[in-house]
Design a protein around this motif. Sequence first.
Motif, PDB file in Angstrom:
ATOM      1  N   ILE A 279     -19.726 -46.429  30.382  1.00 16.22           N
ATOM      2  CA  ILE A 279     -19.306 -45.148  30.966  1.00 16.22           C
ATOM      3  C   ILE A 279     -17.936 -45.294  31.620  1.00 16.22           C
ATOM      4  O   ILE A 279     -17.073 -44.417  31.523  1.00 16.22           O
ATOM      5  CB  ILE A 279     -20.335 -44.677  32.014  1.00 16.22           C
ATOM      6  CG1 ILE A 279     -21.744 -44.604  31.416  1.00 16.22           C
ATOM      7  CG2 ILE A 279     -19.929 -43.326  32.596  1.00 16.22           C
ATOM      8  CD1 ILE A 279     -21.931 -43.582  30.371  1.00 16.22           C
ATOM      9  N   GLY A 280     -17.730 -46.425  32.306  1.00 17.04           N
ATOM     10  CA  GLY A 280     -16.452 -46.651  32.982  1.00 17.04           C
ATOM     11  C   GLY A 280     -15.291 -46.736  32.020  1.00 17.04           C
ATOM     12  O   GLY A 280     -14.184 -46.277  32.328  1.00 17.04           O
ATOM     13  N   ALA A 281     -15.503 -47.318  30.850  1.00 19.01           N
ATOM     14  CA  ALA A 281     -14.439 -47.406  29.846  1.00 19.01           C
ATOM     15  C   ALA A 281     -14.176 -46.046  29.223  1.00 19.01           C
ATOM     16  O   ALA A 281     -13.022 -45.648  29.003  1.00 19.01           O
ATOM     17  CB  ALA A 281     -14.816 -48.421  28.777  1.00 19.01           C
ATOM     18  N   ALA A 282     -15.230 -45.311  28.924  1.00 18.80           N
ATOM     19  CA  ALA A 282     -15.084 -44.002  28.279  1.00 18.80           C
ATOM     20  C   ALA A 282     -14.303 -43.035  29.157  1.00 18.80           C
ATOM     21  O   ALA A 282     -13.511 -42.225  28.662  1.00 18.80           O
ATOM     22  CB  ALA A 282     -16.456 -43.431  27.951  1.00 18.80           C
ATOM     23  N   GLY A 283     -14.514 -43.116  30.464  1.00 16.42           N
ATOM     24  CA  GLY A 283     -13.843 -42.206  31.377  1.00 16.42           C
ATOM     25  C   GLY A 283     -12.344 -42.410  31.467  1.00 16.42           C
ATOM     26  O   GLY A 283     -11.635 -41.551  32.000  1.00 16.42           O
ATOM     27  N   ARG A 284     -11.854 -43.527  30.936  1.00 14.89           N
ATOM     28  CA  ARG A 284     -10.402 -43.777  30.960  1.00 14.89           C
ATOM     29  C   ARG A 284      -9.841 -43.949  29.547  1.00 14.89           C
ATOM     30  O   ARG A 284      -8.834 -44.623  29.346  1.00 14.89           O
ATOM     31  CB  ARG A 284     -10.096 -45.005  31.812  1.00 14.89           C
ATOM     32  CG  ARG A 284     -10.500 -44.840  33.257  1.00 14.89           C
ATOM     33  CD  ARG A 284      -9.715 -45.733  34.164  1.00 14.89           C
ATOM     34  NE  ARG A 284     -10.206 -45.710  35.528  1.00 14.89           N
ATOM     35  CZ  ARG A 284      -9.557 -46.252  36.553  1.00 14.89           C
ATOM     36  NH1 ARG A 284      -8.412 -46.875  36.356  1.00 14.89           N
ATOM     37  NH2 ARG A 284     -10.061 -46.204  37.771  1.00 14.89           N
ATOM     38  N   ASP A 285     -10.469 -43.321  28.600  1.00 16.30           N
ATOM     39  CA  ASP A 285     -10.013 -43.392  27.224  1.00 16.30           C
ATOM     40  C   ASP A 285      -8.828 -42.439  27.039  1.00 16.30           C
ATOM     41  O   ASP A 285      -8.970 -41.224  27.175  1.00 16.30           O
ATOM     42  CB  ASP A 285     -11.147 -43.005  26.276  1.00 16.30           C
ATOM     43  CG  ASP A 285     -10.811 -43.246  24.818  1.00 16.30           C
ATOM     44  OD1 ASP A 285      -9.605 -43.389  24.495  1.00 16.30           O
ATOM     45  OD2 ASP A 285     -11.741 -43.277  23.996  1.00 16.30           O
ATOM     46  N   PRO A 286      -7.632 -42.980  26.701  1.00 16.39           N
ATOM     47  CA  PRO A 286      -6.469 -42.095  26.540  1.00 16.39           C
ATOM     48  C   PRO A 286      -6.584 -41.154  25.348  1.00 16.39           C
ATOM     49  O   PRO A 286      -5.818 -40.190  25.254  1.00 16.39           O
ATOM     50  CB  PRO A 286      -5.309 -43.091  26.359  1.00 16.39           C
ATOM     51  CG  PRO A 286      -5.936 -44.350  25.870  1.00 16.39           C
ATOM     52  CD  PRO A 286      -7.296 -44.393  26.493  1.00 16.39           C
ATOM     53  N   GLU A 287      -7.522 -41.423  24.441  1.00 16.61           N
ATOM     54  CA  GLU A 287      -7.748 -40.488  23.338  1.00 16.61           C
ATOM     55  C   GLU A 287      -8.433 -39.214  23.821  1.00 16.61           C
ATOM     56  O   GLU A 287      -8.424 -38.193  23.129  1.00 16.61           O
ATOM     57  CB  GLU A 287      -8.604 -41.156  22.257  1.00 16.61           C
ATOM     58  CG  GLU A 287      -7.913 -42.294  21.533  1.00 16.61           C
ATOM     59  CD  GLU A 287      -6.704 -41.812  20.747  1.00 16.61           C
ATOM     60  OE1 GLU A 287      -6.814 -40.765  20.090  1.00 16.61           O
ATOM     61  OE2 GLU A 287      -5.650 -42.476  20.809  1.00 16.61           O
TER      62      GLU A 287
END
Length: 363
Positions: A279-287
């Motif tokens: 979840i933490g990675a998805a929330g900072r996805d530049p896409e």
Amino acid sequence: MSDESKPVPRHAPHDPARRAPHDAARPGMHRPPWRDHWAALPSMARAAGPAATAAVDRTARRVAPSPLEPGAGRDPYRTYRVLREEFPLTHDPLLRAWVLSRYADVASALTDARFTHGHRPGDPPCAETHTDVDEAELREVAERTALVLARRIADRPQADLVADFCHWLPAGTVAAAVGVPYRDMMRLVRGRAASALAGQCTGQIAVREKALAGFLADVLTDPDLVAALRDAPSSLVARAWTESLRREPPVQVVVRRTRGDVRVTGGTIPAGASVALLIGAAGRDPERFREPDRYDLLRDDSGQLTYGSGYCPAVTLAALEAEYALRALFDTMPRLRLADGFRPERTGLITRAPRSLMVRPRG
């Protein structure tokens, strides 16, 4: 979801067997378990199918970083960035699961019927079990409880908002909402009986505590946010709340299991496999998000994955707790500020939040 050796090397030889003579030359040295996992990974992928084998072969010259590596908790977002960019699908031997880190994959897996589903408040299966509640009553409960707690610390020279405020507000609102005396609710919370009284969603108090602590930390470390939110309408506070959940979610990792083969970015996850959704990675996805590392109160591409988008009293209550926490703190402590020299530090690998939030209530 659950609350919370040597570092895993970032680089490994293409043939793990080349390390064997080196290890044999050092009797008594412990063989790190990651090497065995890495050596077994290609055969695991072959058993899973050609697509998974290709995903492993493409990255065989480099080991994907793990969110569970020692030290990763200090700044997991660097690890997440590498995973998103270079390893959109990888098997993590420490998590013992396949890992998804891109927003499109994580968001899809959270609601895709091909994955088993844990209990995330606001998801469709959750929403179907709830009857409507009186939001005005919930609002009154949150406001009253936040004011009582804020007044208890308003005259202190220094206070810890995590221990003295965030730890008590979610339990207090639940206690008032279900008609249980506050002192009894806290005893029941410690005895893990809150869910039996308040329902599975509203009884998930620990996540709301962490989310509230992170939200207050975001606001109080930025004087511009303090000024913008001091007398802000509910709609603006709601934007700030969503942005905190996106940028620093209280739950960083959730685990699901595939019901069948599932095609995702980077390959295919086999049936019956454990899958860690970052979840933490998805929330900072530049896409998905423009300038994702920046806290932007007015962003036009807002969103978060801590909660689902369906109706759930717990989701409503969490947002109300955030709103009335701010109002109560600002009303009772107009000069509230962080303690001298203190800067909030978030910790945790699976869940993440500040352990303390030292403030000077009287400025």
